[in-house]
Design an enzyme around this catalytic site. Structure first.
Site, PDB file in Angstrom:
ATOM      1  N   MET A  83       0.849  -1.179   0.000  1.00  0.00           N
ATOM      2  CA  MET A  83       0.000   0.000   0.000  1.00  0.00           C
ATOM      3  C   MET A  83       0.900   1.249   0.000  1.00  0.00           C
ATOM      4  SD  MET A  83      -2.774  -1.661  -0.359  1.00  0.00           S
ATOM      5  CE  MET A  83      -3.860  -0.261  -0.532  1.00  0.00           C
ATOM      6  N   SER A  84       0.652   2.222   0.873  1.00  0.00           N
ATOM      7  CA  SER A  84       1.339   3.512   0.741  1.00  0.00           C
ATOM      8  C   SER A  84       2.778   3.531   1.248  1.00  0.00           C
ATOM      9  CB  SER A  84       0.528   4.613   1.420  1.00  0.00           C
ATOM     10  OG  SER A  84      -0.648   4.859   0.686  1.00  0.00           O
ATOM     11  N   VAL A  85       3.273   2.424   1.791  1.00  0.00           N
ATOM     12  CA  VAL A  85       4.722   2.338   1.988  1.00  0.00           C
ATOM     13  C   VAL A  85       5.419   2.486   0.630  1.00  0.00           C
ATOM     14  CG1 VAL A  85       6.603   0.805   2.711  1.00  0.00           C
ATOM     15  CG2 VAL A  85       4.550   1.009   4.121  1.00  0.00           C
TER      16      VAL A  85
END
Length: 367
Positions: A83-85
């Site tokens: 995801m947003s990592v």
């Protein structure tokens, strides 16, 4: 979360011939006591991992693995959606390119991506993208099916097309966005910013963004496994949340920020000035963060170069993704930890803050 490449198109982010190695210094972390961030009962580290839908976690100190665990079917070799990592990997790639003079963060986005010259990104700089400070109109409300963050998923093929007029490519979708505020102002978390940054990377290099990430980040840091990034129908990379990688390679990535940009074996990867800038922030980073339109649960914190700083006066910073993805970096304790999860909801403040508290407790127990 562990099988994206089996049903969606992806572009590999290849590892190189060299893989850096962690040392081993096992510790029993299971009973480390964790204070509840909101005054609830004290629990153990194992309690927190069990209560937060954990697929896998790892704790390292100065390049040594002190603890690691996986829940079936995940293993040490499984790539898991970050995801947003993914955003933090993308901003780090930007830093590597900036250090080599390939890309200039003070230049305007449209200099690298002419297709965005007439969009809400007109006048925005690359720096505005890296720090989430454009005035582009974009809702990140994951529970609103009409929010731009969900329309973006329709554009790239992650969701059925149920809204008329949504572009059928990621770049086309970004070009359709308008602006409702000034660029360079308050912090406003928007996934579209990192997708635009991916196209900046491609425009600056003339190459596919996944290949650039491989050459400038993944291979130099000595990744052990190939990663991949989800792409749209024409190969546009979804760098806002579409990267999948192994847990150990996430720990390798986080270790760059303990080592002034150097890999575990001493190879330079990121400019030291980029790491220093990430930790120090701009003169107004905390003010911009305090003025955020949505609650951050991080009073006194900031967002810089794709990382979250949850509190003032601390050496702890984080790469975060919805559904419980995290890289935890504690420079004072020399600890890097990572956790991959499958929370049933996109956001959960209690799970987030108890996970941070658990890694804090472990980090200080290892000093």
């Amino acid at each position: 979360m562990q099988n994206i490449a089996s049903f969606l198109p992806v572009h590999p982010i290849g590892r190189g011939e060299r893989a850096t190695a962690f040392g081993s210094a096992p510790e029993d972390l299971s009973l480390v006591r964790v204070e509840h961030p909101w005054g609830g009962p004290t629990v153990t580290f194992d309690d927190v991992m069990a209560a937060t839908a954990t697929d896998g976690w790892i704790v390292t100190r100065d390049g040594y693995v002190v603890g690691e665990s996986y829940s079936e079917p995940m293993t040490q070799t499984t790539v898991h959606l970050l995801m947003s990592v993914s955003k933090s990997l993308t901003t780090a790639t930007t830093g590597a390119l900036a250090g080599a003079g390939v890309l200039d963060t003070t230049r305007q986005v449209a200099d690298y991506v002419p297709a965005l010259a007439s969009s809400g990104y007109a006048g925005a700089t690359v720096r505005d993208l890296v720090d989430m400070r454009t005035g582009v109109r974009f809702s990140e409300d994951y529970l609103d099916n009409a929010a731009e963050v969900r329309l973006l998923e329709e554009a790239i093929g992650w969701a059925p097309r149920v809204h008329e007029g949504v572009a059928d490519t990621l770049l086309g979708f970004l070009a359709s966005l308008g602006a409702d505020g000034p660029h360079g102002g308050r912090f406003d978390y928007k996934s579209c910013e990192t997708d635009a940054l991916g196209f900046v990377i491609e425009g600056a290099t003339g190459r596919a963004g996944a290949d650039v990430m491989s050459d400038w980040l993944w291979q130099p840091m000595g990744a052990e496994r190939d990663a991949n990034v989800s792409v749209d129908s024409v190969g546009g990379p979804m760098f806002d949340g579409g990267v999948s990688a192994t847990l150990r390679d996430l720990a390798r990535f986080g270790s760059l920020f303990l080592r002034d940009g150097y890999a575990l074996d001493g190879m330079p990867v990121l400019p030291t000035w980029w790491v220093d800038d990430t930790v120090a922030g701009a003169h107004d980073s905390r003010d911009a963060f305090a003025a955020a339109a949505s609650p951050t649960l991080m009073p006194g914190g900031m967002y810089r170069n794709g990382f979250w700083f949850p509190r003032a006066g601390s050496d702890v910073f984080l790469a975060l993704g919805i559904h419980g993805q995290m890289v935890y970096i504690n420079r004072a304790a020399r600890v890097v930890a990572a956790k991959l999860s499958a929370w049933p909801t996109p956001q959960d403040g209690e799970k987030l803050l108890t996970t941070i508290a658990a890694f804090d407790a472990v980090a200080w127990s290892l000093r």
